[in-house]
Design a protein around this motif. Structure first.
Motif, PDB file in Angstrom:
ATOM      1  N   GLY A   1     -36.205  15.835   1.611  1.00  0.00           N
ATOM      2  CA  GLY A   1     -34.849  15.519   2.047  1.00  0.00           C
ATOM      3  C   GLY A   1     -33.812  16.335   1.308  1.00  0.00           C
ATOM      4  N   PHE A   2     -32.627  15.782   1.120  1.00  0.00           N
ATOM      5  CA  PHE A   2     -31.533  16.518   0.472  1.00  0.00           C
ATOM      6  C   PHE A   2     -30.615  15.526  -0.242  1.00  0.00           C
ATOM      7  N   ARG A   3     -29.791  16.062  -1.141  1.00  0.00           N
ATOM      8  CA  ARG A   3     -28.772  15.268  -1.824  1.00  0.00           C
ATOM      9  C   ARG A   3     -27.591  16.176  -2.148  1.00  0.00           C
ATOM     10  N   ILE A   4     -26.386  15.702  -1.812  1.00  0.00           N
ATOM     11  CA  ILE A   4     -25.135  16.401  -2.120  1.00  0.00           C
ATOM     12  C   ILE A   4     -24.235  15.408  -2.840  1.00  0.00           C
ATOM     13  N   GLN A   5     -23.620  15.849  -3.922  1.00  0.00           N
ATOM     14  CA  GLN A   5     -22.655  14.997  -4.608  1.00  0.00           C
ATOM     15  C   GLN A   5     -21.441  15.830  -5.016  1.00  0.00           C
ATOM     16  N   PHE A   6     -20.285  15.181  -5.083  1.00  0.00           N
ATOM     17  CA  PHE A   6     -19.056  15.903  -5.422  1.00  0.00           C
ATOM     18  C   PHE A   6     -17.967  14.910  -5.819  1.00  0.00           C
ATOM     19  N   ASP A   7     -16.959  15.442  -6.493  1.00  0.00           N
ATOM     20  CA  ASP A   7     -15.740  14.688  -6.781  1.00  0.00           C
ATOM     21  C   ASP A   7     -14.703  15.031  -5.712  1.00  0.00           C
ATOM     22  N   PHE A   8     -13.852  14.074  -5.389  1.00  0.00           N
ATOM     23  CA  PHE A   8     -12.800  14.328  -4.409  1.00  0.00           C
ATOM     24  C   PHE A   8     -11.522  13.640  -4.851  1.00  0.00           C
ATOM     25  N   SER A   9     -10.407  14.064  -4.299  1.00  0.00           N
ATOM     26  CA  SER A   9      -9.126  13.407  -4.557  1.00  0.00           C
ATOM     27  C   SER A   9      -8.174  13.698  -3.413  1.00  0.00           C
ATOM     28  N   TRP A  10      -7.197  12.815  -3.255  1.00  0.00           N
ATOM     29  CA  TRP A  10      -6.073  13.037  -2.350  1.00  0.00           C
ATOM     30  C   TRP A  10      -4.806  13.019  -3.195  1.00  0.00           C
ATOM     31  N   LYS A  11      -4.022  14.066  -3.116  1.00  0.00           N
ATOM     32  CA  LYS A  11      -2.800  14.176  -3.905  1.00  0.00           C
ATOM     33  C   LYS A  11      -1.699  14.722  -3.003  1.00  0.00           C
ATOM     34  N   SER A  12      -0.841  13.821  -2.567  1.00  0.00           N
ATOM     35  CA  SER A  12       0.256  14.214  -1.686  1.00  0.00           C
ATOM     36  C   SER A  12       1.415  13.251  -1.893  1.00  0.00           C
ATOM     37  N   GLY A  13       2.451  13.716  -2.610  1.00  0.00           N
ATOM     38  CA  GLY A  13       3.580  12.843  -2.896  1.00  0.00           C
ATOM     39  C   GLY A  13       3.119  11.619  -3.656  1.00  0.00           C
ATOM     40  N   PRO A  14       3.461  10.420  -3.161  1.00  0.00           N
ATOM     41  CA  PRO A  14       3.062   9.197  -3.873  1.00  0.00           C
ATOM     42  C   PRO A  14       1.566   8.905  -3.783  1.00  0.00           C
ATOM     43  N   ILE A  15       0.861   9.506  -2.812  1.00  0.00           N
ATOM     44  CA  ILE A  15      -0.565   9.224  -2.649  1.00  0.00           C
ATOM     45  C   ILE A  15      -1.368   9.962  -3.708  1.00  0.00           C
ATOM     46  N   GLN A  16      -1.996   9.191  -4.603  1.00  0.00           N
ATOM     47  CA  GLN A  16      -2.830   9.733  -5.675  1.00  0.00           C
ATOM     48  C   GLN A  16      -4.084   8.873  -5.754  1.00  0.00           C
ATOM     49  N   PHE A  17      -5.207   9.445  -5.306  1.00  0.00           N
ATOM     50  CA  PHE A  17      -6.465   8.695  -5.238  1.00  0.00           C
ATOM     51  C   PHE A  17      -7.587   9.659  -5.595  1.00  0.00           C
ATOM     52  N   ALA A  18      -8.549   9.214  -6.422  1.00  0.00           N
ATOM     53  CA  ALA A  18      -9.651  10.089  -6.835  1.00  0.00           C
ATOM     54  C   ALA A  18     -10.944   9.293  -6.900  1.00  0.00           C
ATOM     55  N   GLY A  19     -12.074   9.991  -6.627  1.00  0.00           N
ATOM     56  CA  GLY A  19     -13.355   9.317  -6.665  1.00  0.00           C
ATOM     57  C   GLY A  19     -14.522  10.265  -6.564  1.00  0.00           C
ATOM     58  N   GLN A  20     -15.694   9.692  -6.306  1.00  0.00           N
ATOM     59  CA  GLN A  20     -16.939  10.456  -6.188  1.00  0.00           C
ATOM     60  C   GLN A  20     -17.616  10.086  -4.864  1.00  0.00           C
ATOM     61  N   ALA A  21     -18.403  11.038  -4.339  1.00  0.00           N
ATOM     62  CA  ALA A  21     -19.110  10.809  -3.083  1.00  0.00           C
ATOM     63  C   ALA A  21     -20.504  11.398  -3.157  1.00  0.00           C
ATOM     64  N   THR A  22     -21.443  10.786  -2.444  1.00  0.00           N
ATOM     65  CA  THR A  22     -22.804  11.318  -2.322  1.00  0.00           C
ATOM     66  C   THR A  22     -23.207  11.285  -0.856  1.00  0.00           C
ATOM     67  N   LEU A  23     -24.011  12.274  -0.481  1.00  0.00           N
ATOM     68  CA  LEU A  23     -24.567  12.362   0.857  1.00  0.00           C
ATOM     69  C   LEU A  23     -26.031  12.743   0.704  1.00  0.00           C
ATOM     70  N   GLY A  24     -26.938  11.906   1.207  1.00  0.00           N
ATOM     71  CA  GLY A  24     -28.356  12.186   1.023  1.00  0.00           C
ATOM     72  C   GLY A  24     -29.192  11.723   2.192  1.00  0.00           C
ATOM     73  N   GLY A  25     -30.354  12.370   2.353  1.00  0.00           N
ATOM     74  CA  GLY A  25     -31.258  12.007   3.426  1.00  0.00           C
ATOM     75  C   GLY A  25     -32.700  12.156   3.005  1.00  0.00           C
ATOM     76  N   ASN A  26     -33.596  11.395   3.670  1.00  0.00           N
ATOM     77  CA  ASN A  26     -35.013  11.452   3.318  1.00  0.00           C
ATOM     78  C   ASN A  26     -35.836  12.031   4.464  1.00  0.00           C
ATOM     79  N   ALA A  27     -37.130  12.122   4.267  1.00  0.00           N
ATOM     80  CA  ALA A  27     -38.018  12.745   5.250  1.00  0.00           C
ATOM     81  C   ALA A  27     -38.188  11.896   6.499  1.00  0.00           C
ATOM     82  N   GLN A  28     -37.798  10.622   6.462  1.00  0.00           N
ATOM     83  CA  GLN A  28     -37.931   9.748   7.630  1.00  0.00           C
ATOM     84  C   GLN A  28     -36.712   9.823   8.558  1.00  0.00           C
ATOM     85  N   GLY A  29     -35.691  10.588   8.158  1.00  0.00           N
ATOM     86  CA  GLY A  29     -34.506  10.710   8.994  1.00  0.00           C
ATOM     87  C   GLY A  29     -33.455   9.652   8.737  1.00  0.00           C
ATOM     88  N   THR A  30     -33.454   9.072   7.545  1.00  0.00           N
ATOM     89  CA  THR A  30     -32.398   8.140   7.148  1.00  0.00           C
ATOM     90  C   THR A  30     -31.398   8.879   6.274  1.00  0.00           C
TER      91      THR A  30
END
Length: 648
Positions: free
Chosen positions: A63-92
């Motif tokens: 399968g595969f695994r992707i991970q990264f940090d992300f943020s939204w920064k626009s005027g008053p909007i300030q939000f930050a976090g982490q995300a993962t995207l992964g899949g296995n050999a069964q198609g999940t």
């Protein structure tokens, strides 16, 4: 940031980190899901662009695994976090994110968005609600004005290979809307329910966590063949045929300067049916706008399409308008009756002006509806008893902004126009105007921010002056011509929202590339379609409509069409036109190659021509096959193929 191709068992897809988007999820070569992303929408429903950092990706046979940090920064909007995207050999596949507010701000939406492709229209699905209730449903065939499914926890639908794909959504309550209301070719499942109050006050330290999980169920049939390459084009006997609609351009509301002889000549060359002018009767200078529009329409040989914005206090202005219209000999093709303050024209406004407008120009059609999107027409349908039809506008960038997403919207344009005909009780449909960018935000809940100095206005897209803009415009003309629409109004006459640059040039040449006085590539698309006036058009089936589409056009205008033809031989064939009528000859008009003058036929006495207009939407050469012939299509091109034989 480069895209990442992923594989999870039988599932293949592409991850676009810059948009947080898992795109074109395919199972055994067929689309299973259009996409998954998570997004932040501010209090005016504008999408805040994400910032992606520290991306890591790994894959193997399991399968595969992707991970990264992300943020939204626009005027008053300030939000930050982490995300993962992964899949296995069964198609999940599991896509997760979690993050925190870094200060107080208002938002209309924060969370995952799941897109099911519009090709599922009319297909059954199985839904699980947050209460645990089961629901058997159908993806709407006609564009649904309101949410077809609410309170969703999961949704499952059948795939071409016999399996089912289930989409499980956690972290919020989800519901679905029909994005074809805005010409997005998809059904969008999102959070939070719109019936809850918005905007929502987010507090510093608030946390948000969500997950989307894809899983396959059932046993697949024999593997389906992959999508054909080259693209196969075929004409179904059931394909409806339509008359080429009336085509025009809009006069910018801010355009008051006289046109030069060269500008008038360029516009006259397009043989426009009409020129749209916007008249806001609550404004004191509406009569000056009318006079300017009348003058230009007369100079270029076009009639007027008057978008008339009225309200309860403009009765006297309507009387004055009638006098000014009757004093000039400029024909009025149609009035678009719109309300100054309402999204869709109320019956009282129609009743107030209808008789007066008919007296001013008896041959003019009177339509009403919305200056906004099809959604407003669909949700607030005008009373059509006194009308000759309905109107609405189109732009492809309400929700997404990349080239591929813009191309996806073209198919939904046809659906919207056809559904508008039903709303109009079978009467006329005017799509006006059609632009690349939104002209305004009809759903803003706060004031629109001013354009910072040195930046392009939000209504301007640099692609207006590029080959991509040419291909998108050609596709829109193709799709809307092969629909129930009876008139189309595009863009503006000049400037960076038009078909040609102003003679004084662009005010921000470092951001919008053009030369003073030049015509943009998309100008050629209108010049070509002027050759099809009076013709009949039917859309062809395409095995890859996001790359190549085509329509058959029956036209009698032999001489003007010659102007757009430059001979392009079939692959491996002779460069001279074919003399047999059993196989089509090929003629290409492709930006930026020069336009030749080769005749379309060796039989100049022939009065009716059956031609194919084939559009390559991509920046790479594409191959297309029709009637056993394979031909290469230049990047961002319209290719004209003449078929003298009976269609197969």
């Amino acid at each position: 940031m480069e895209t990442i191709a992923i594989t999870s068992g039988p599932i293949k897809a592409t991850f676009h980190p810059q948009e947080l988007l898992l795109r074109y999820v395919q199972v055994d070569g067929s689309e299973a899901l259009r996409g998954i992303c998570f997004a932040m929408r501010d209090q005016n429903w504008d999408t805040v662009p994400p910032i992606v950092e520290n991306l890591e990706s790994e894959s193997d046979e399991q399968g595969f695994r992707i991970q990264f940090d992300f943020s939204w920064k626009s005027g008053p909007i300030q939000f930050a976090g982490q995300a993962t995207l992964g899949g296995n050999a069964q198609g999940t596949i599991a896509y997760r994110f979690s993050g925190d507010c870094q200060q107080d701000f208002l938002k209309n939406r924060l969370g995952f968005v799941v897109l099911h492709g519009a090709q599922l229209a009319g297909k059954p699905c199985h839904c699980l609600e947050v209460t645990g209730s089961q629901l058997q449903g159908v993806f709407p065939a006609s564009i649904s004005p309101h949410q077809p499914f609410k309170n969703l926890r999961s949704i499952r639908h059948s795939l071409d290979n016999g399996q089912e794909l289930e989409v499980l959504m956690e972290g919020d309550t989800f519901e679905m809307e029909d994005q074809r209301n805005w010409t997005d070719a998809s059904y969008k499942t999102y959070c939070t329910p719109l019936e809850l109050p918005f905007p929502v006050q987010m507090k510093a330290g608030d946390s948000v966590s969500q997950k989307i999980e894809l899983s396959l169920h059932g046993t697949p049939n024999d593997a389906l063949p992959p999508t054909a390459s080259p693209t196969r084009l075929s004409l179904s006997n059931a394909a409806p045929s339509y008359s080429i609609p009336h085509i025009g351009l809009a006069l910018s509301p801010d355009d008051s300067e006289p046109y030069s002889p060269a500008e008038i000549e360029r516009l006259a060359t397009l043989h426009l049916d009409h020129l749209r002018i916007d008249l806001h009767l609550v404004r004191p200078d509406w009569n000056e706008s009318l006079a300017h529009g009348q003058r230009l329409a007369k100079q270029i040989g076009a009639s007027l399409e008057i978008a008339l914005f009225a309200n309860e206090q403009t009765s006297n202005a309507v009387d004055a308008l009638v006098v000014q219209i009757q004093s000039e000999s400029i024909p009025v093709a149609r009035y678009l009756v719109l309300h100054e303050d309402e999204k869709s024209t109320p019956a009282a406004t129609i009743e107030q002006v209808e008789a007066k407008l008919r007296a001013s120009a008896p041959a003019a059609q009177i339509l009403a509806g919305t200056d906004c999107y099809f959604a407003e027409l669909n949700r607030q349908r005008p009373e059509t008893r006194l009308l000759d039809g309905v109107c609405f506008s189109i732009n492809p960038q309400v929700h997404a902004f990349d080239d591929a997403s813009l191309i996806e919207t073209l198919g939904a344009q046809t659906t919207a126009a056809n559904d508008a005909r039903a709303i109009a009780d079978g009467k006329n449909v005017a799509v006006s105007p059609i632009t690349l960018q939104p002209r305004f935000n009809p759903n803003a809940t706060g004031p629109e921010p001013e354009t910072p100095a040195g930046q392009l206005p939000s209504t301007v897209d640099p692609r207006q002056a590029t080959p991509f803009g040419y291909a998108w415009t050609a596709g829109s003309l193709l799709r809307l011509s092969a629909s129930a629409a009876t008139s189309l109004t595009y863009y503006q006459t000049r400037g960076w929202e038009g078909v040609m640059e102003r003679e004084q040039g662009c005010p921000l040449p470092n951001l919008f590339t053009s030369k003073p006085g030049e015509t943009f590539p998309l100008y050629k698309a209108f010049e070509l379609f002027a050759s099809f006036k009076g013709g009949q058009i039917a859309l062809l089936d395409s095995s890859n409509p996001f790359k190549v589409e085509a329509a058959r056009i029956e036209t009698e205008d032999h001489q003007r069409l010659e102007h757009f033809s430059s001979v392009q031989s079939p692959k491996g064939g002779s460069s001279s036109p074919k003399t047999t009528e059993s196989r089509p000859t090929v003629h290409a008009h492709a930006f930026p190659t020069s336009v030749g003058t080769a005749p379309l036929s060796e039989n100049p006495a022939r009065q009716t021509k059956n031609v194919l207009a084939i559009v390559n939407y991509t920046g790479k050469p594409q191959e297309a096959e029709f009637q056993g012939e394979t031909r290469e299509l230049p990047p961002y091109s319209i290719t004209i193929v003449e078929s003298e034989a009976a269609d197969s």
